[in-house]
Motif scaffolding. Structure first.
Motif, PDB file in Angstrom:
ATOM      1  N   ARG A  55      10.535  16.781  47.081  1.00 18.79           N
ATOM      2  CA  ARG A  55      11.082  17.203  48.367  1.00 18.79           C
ATOM      3  C   ARG A  55       9.986  17.083  49.414  1.00 18.79           C
ATOM      4  O   ARG A  55       8.882  17.620  49.230  1.00 18.79           O
ATOM      5  N   TYR A 186      17.669  17.732  57.999  1.00 17.41           N
ATOM      6  CA  TYR A 186      17.582  17.249  56.629  1.00 17.41           C
ATOM      7  C   TYR A 186      17.566  15.718  56.651  1.00 17.41           C
ATOM      8  O   TYR A 186      18.110  15.095  57.563  1.00 17.41           O
ATOM      9  N   SER A 187      16.995  15.129  55.611  1.00 24.03           N
ATOM     10  CA  SER A 187      17.117  13.687  55.401  1.00 24.03           C
ATOM     11  C   SER A 187      17.695  13.444  54.010  1.00 24.03           C
ATOM     12  O   SER A 187      17.449  14.216  53.077  1.00 24.03           O
ATOM     13  N   PHE A 188      18.474  12.355  53.885  1.00 20.87           N
ATOM     14  CA  PHE A 188      19.131  12.007  52.621  1.00 20.87           C
ATOM     15  C   PHE A 188      19.014  10.498  52.410  1.00 20.87           C
ATOM     16  O   PHE A 188      18.766   9.741  53.355  1.00 20.87           O
ATOM     17  N   ARG A 189      19.228  10.080  51.178  1.00 23.39           N
ATOM     18  CA  ARG A 189      19.197   8.658  50.856  1.00 23.39           C
ATOM     19  C   ARG A 189      20.201   8.362  49.742  1.00 23.39           C
ATOM     20  O   ARG A 189      20.671   9.271  49.040  1.00 23.39           O
ATOM     21  N   ASP A 192      23.573  10.254  48.868  1.00 28.96           N
ATOM     22  CA  ASP A 192      23.558  11.511  48.115  1.00 28.96           C
ATOM     23  C   ASP A 192      23.305  12.651  49.096  1.00 28.96           C
ATOM     24  O   ASP A 192      22.183  12.866  49.537  1.00 28.96           O
ATOM     25  N   PHE A 193      24.391  13.378  49.440  1.00 28.33           N
ATOM     26  CA  PHE A 193      24.267  14.483  50.385  1.00 28.33           C
ATOM     27  C   PHE A 193      24.085  15.822  49.679  1.00 28.33           C
ATOM     28  O   PHE A 193      24.116  16.864  50.331  1.00 28.33           O
ATOM     29  N   HIS A 195      21.373  16.328  47.541  1.00 30.55           N
ATOM     30  CA  HIS A 195      19.944  16.508  47.327  1.00 30.55           C
ATOM     31  C   HIS A 195      19.195  15.931  48.526  1.00 30.55           C
ATOM     32  O   HIS A 195      19.193  14.707  48.723  1.00 30.55           O
ATOM     33  N   PHE A 196      18.609  16.796  49.318  1.00 34.17           N
ATOM     34  CA  PHE A 196      17.885  16.318  50.498  1.00 34.17           C
ATOM     35  C   PHE A 196      16.503  15.810  50.087  1.00 34.17           C
ATOM     36  O   PHE A 196      15.962  16.167  49.036  1.00 34.17           O
TER      37      PHE A 196
END
Length: 360
Positions: A55, A186-189, A192-193, A195-196
């Motif tokens: 994280r 928050y950022s996501f990749r 997958d929303f 697990h930030f």
């Protein structure tokens, strides 16, 4: 090294000091082996223990911040500037960011303006670092930001690089000065929303809520008396402007007739009309209210048949003759209703002679 031949607890644990990588490894599996003193394997997990997800965070203010650009008055359309700097890279496909404003704010459906004023500025051959901004349909104070993919390799945001863009939003109608309001980012990749990748909180900019106060002559339930209203606007209100007083449901306001409206220090040409739980104080063609000046007036109010607790917040706002908002407060504190009240009070001295002790 473990002591040879010593009894060991079952299970046992070890604490190690490690340095995390900048990003999650493509294969995040951990291997553990127990070896004999001659380094012969005694036990192995075959390298199939899933590791923990990393994280990241954002750099602190002022490199990561939300700034109001247009207005800090409540309930008005605004443009905020989002500035970010990542403490670790963001790499992957379908990169997203979620920006959550304090409750009451509302992002535009398409919250990216025609000129977002990107930083860094893209060249004609480059894509900007942000390609879209959309408000959540159910939660308008939440916006999802889209980082464009470059070909099939996905996208990326560099570590320790400054990024910025403007976003369209409507300010909240209330601001609690006794609580610490904050924005969340928050950022996501990889779509997958759950697990930030990065997370931070940002301090909220203050809103300049209209200062106003209401004080009843008689707070008794179902009693009818004058309600004294005080306010101090931070903007001028011009000719034909209006002051709107909106009471919670159950109150009744009347002020059209002269005995039911006390002008106070409002301009001489004002008039008042009231119905149900609201009143409209109308300025004449040559009248105006000046910013920074405290004004007082009174209207007739009939309290509802409920007692014991303070009433809900009142709303008071100033608007032009064509109903353009000038200044507003939706959090004017009400007053507690009581089953009994002193409706008349006076003091009378036995003697009015100056300098002489007397009885009241």
């Amino acid at each position: 090294n473990l002591t040879s031949g010593a009894p060991m607890a079952r299970p046992f644990s070890l604490m190690l000091t490690i340095s995390n990588p900048l990003t999650d490894p493509s294969v995040n599996l951990w291997r553990i082996m127990l070896l004999s003193p001659t380094f012969q394997p005694i036990y192995t997990n075959d390298g199939n223990w899933p590791g923990f997800a990393l994280r990241g965070t954002f750099s602190g203010p002022p490199r990561t911040a939300v700034q109001s650009l247009v207005t800090s008055f409540p309930s008005e359309p605004n443009v905020v500037r989002l500035r970010i700097a990542l403490a670790s890279p963001l790499v992957g496909v379908h990169l997203k960011m979620r920006l959550s404003a304090p409750l009451g704010f509302a992002f535009d459906s398409n919250c990216l303006p025609s000129d977002p004023d990107y930083l860094p500025r893209p060249s004609p051959q480059e894509l900007p670092w942000l390609s879209g901004c959309a408000a959540d349909v159910a939660l308008r104070h939440v916006a999802v930001l889209t980082v464009p993919d470059v070909g099939t390799g996905g996208g990326s945001l560099d570590m320790d690089r400054n990024y910025a863009a403007n976003l369209r939003i409507t300010n909240a109608d209330v601001y609690a000065q006794d609580t610490v309001a904050s924005w969340e980012l928050y950022s996501f990749r990889n779509n997958d929303f759950t697990h930030f990748v990065h997370y931070t909180t940002l301090p909220a900019f203050p809103l300049r809520v209209l200062w106003a106060k209401v004080t009843p002559e008689t707070p008794k339930v179902e009693a009818s008396s004058l309600l004294f209203v005080s306010l101090r606007p931070e903007r001028d209100l011009g000719p034909h402007g209006q002051v709107i007083v909106h009471a919670p449901v159950g109150y009744r306001i009347v002020c059209r007739l002269r005995p039911f409206f006390v002008r106070g220090n409002l301009p001489r040409g004002v008039s008042c009309s009231g119905a149900n739980n609201y009143a409209v104080i109308q300025l004449a063609g040559g009248d105006f209210l000046e910013r920074g000046v405290a004004y007082q007036f009174a209207v007739r109010v009939t309290n509802p048949a409920v007692d014991g607790t303070p009433s809900s917040d009142w709303s008071i706002w100033l608007q032009t003759s064509d109903r353009q908002l000038v200044h507003k407060s939706s959090q004017v504190e009400g007053y507690a209703l009581t089953p009994r009240a002193i409706s008349r009070f006076a003091v009378a001295p036995v003697s009015q002679r100056a300098g002489r002790p007397t009885w009241l």
